[in-house]
Design a protein around this motif. Structure first.
Motif, PDB file in Angstrom:
ATOM      1  N   PHE A  49     -58.746 -35.685  21.910  1.00 44.52           N
ATOM      2  CA  PHE A  49     -57.986 -36.021  20.776  1.00 44.52           C
ATOM      3  C   PHE A  49     -57.405 -35.173  19.793  1.00 44.52           C
ATOM      4  O   PHE A  49     -58.179 -34.197  19.571  1.00 44.52           O
ATOM      5  N   GLU A  50     -56.422 -35.458  19.305  1.00 43.72           N
ATOM      6  CA  GLU A  50     -56.136 -34.558  18.176  1.00 43.72           C
ATOM      7  C   GLU A  50     -56.966 -35.205  16.962  1.00 43.72           C
ATOM      8  O   GLU A  50     -57.260 -36.370  17.026  1.00 43.72           O
ATOM      9  N   ILE A  63     -57.349 -39.100  15.852  1.00 44.61           N
ATOM     10  CA  ILE A  63     -56.012 -39.618  15.840  1.00 44.61           C
ATOM     11  C   ILE A  63     -55.834 -40.244  17.161  1.00 44.61           C
ATOM     12  O   ILE A  63     -56.228 -39.919  18.393  1.00 44.61           O
ATOM     13  N   GLY A  64     -55.279 -41.527  16.948  1.00 42.07           N
ATOM     14  CA  GLY A  64     -55.022 -42.559  18.224  1.00 42.07           C
ATOM     15  C   GLY A  64     -56.326 -43.212  18.409  1.00 42.07           C
ATOM     16  O   GLY A  64     -56.396 -44.151  19.545  1.00 42.07           O
ATOM     17  N   THR A  65     -57.320 -43.198  17.344  1.00 43.53           N
ATOM     18  CA  THR A  65     -58.434 -44.044  17.695  1.00 43.53           C
ATOM     19  C   THR A  65     -58.904 -44.532  16.270  1.00 43.53           C
ATOM     20  O   THR A  65     -58.194 -44.516  15.321  1.00 43.53           O
ATOM     21  N   LYS A  83     -58.281 -30.057  17.863  1.00 44.94           N
ATOM     22  CA  LYS A  83     -58.489 -31.259  18.509  1.00 44.94           C
ATOM     23  C   LYS A  83     -60.092 -31.343  18.721  1.00 44.94           C
ATOM     24  O   LYS A  83     -60.760 -30.725  18.209  1.00 44.94           O
TER      25      LYS A  83
END
Length: 223
Positions: A49-50, A63-65, A83
């Motif tokens: 993930f980033e 990011i995204g979680t 990342k």
């Protein structure tokens, strides 16, 4: 098969350098190093993930979680990362049963097998790192070392969300007890920072190259 390091197993057993190792114990270690490779059923998963540092709160947002890593140690570990790789690995429940079985009949074998498992799961994590390295090769990112929940001031209570993000229950059969102990016990979760600038990837990951491994053509864990 994954080649295990007997010196590491002896370290886990508490042996000191130059401490005498009897022939009987040495043979028992060799036998259990072979046995663990038959009994264990290694499985692993990872996702990349980033990430974004929050300089005010001193946290790392994945990011995204919903994951937010809190603590000075993990913040310093990841604050310059572009990342982050999240990984989970396990040896499966069969080794747990065998360790318990030996503990009832041959305690020395139980202790040695436990140490062999510790070395084995570390080697599986090294395999995962090689796969992560393959995944980021085109981006020219540099990895730093594994950092696990419970290290430094990164609290273990991040584990439920961590495993949920990886879908570790469904993918590799890894769960948590109410006290946040991993089931199976011989399992690892870890975080690795991925950096644009190699100089900022501190502490740097020890170079592990599958291409240099004598088992590279037959290793069943390299897909």
């Amino acid at each position: 098969m994954v080649e295990l390091d007997k010196k590491e197993i002896l370290r886990y057993l508490g042996y000191r350098r130059k401490q005498e190792l009897t022939a009987a114990v040495d043979q028992e270690i060799e036998e259990l190093m072979a046995e663990v490779q038959v009994i264990a059923k290694p499985r692993y998963t990872f996702r990349i993930f980033e990430c974004r540092p929050n300089e005010v709160a001193k946290t790392i947002e994945v990011i995204g979680t919903d994951l937010v890593f809190e603590g000075k140690s993990i913040y310093n570990h990841l604050k310059y990362a572009k990342k982050v790789a999240l990984l989970a690995a396990t040896l499966g429940i069969d080794v747990e049963r065998k360790i318990r079985q030996y503990s009832l009949t041959e305690m020395s074998k139980s202790l040695i097998l436990d140490s062999c498992c510790t070395e084995y799961i570390e080697k599986i994590c090294d395999v995962v790192e090689c796969e992560i390295e393959d995944a980021i090769e085109a981006e020219n990112l540099t990895m730093n070392r594994r950092f696990s929940p419970g290290y430094g001031d990164l609290a273990l209570d991040i584990q439920p969300d961590f495993l949920a993000v990886l879908e570790a229950d469904r993918r590799i059969g890894l769960n948590l007890s109410e006290s946040l102990l991993m089931i199976p016990r011989k399992s690892v979760t870890a975080i690795i920072g991925l950096f644009d600038d190699p100089k900022l990837a501190r502490p740097r990951r020890k170079k592990i190259s599958c291409s240099d491994c004598s088992m590279k053509e037959t290793c069943s864990y390299r897909r």
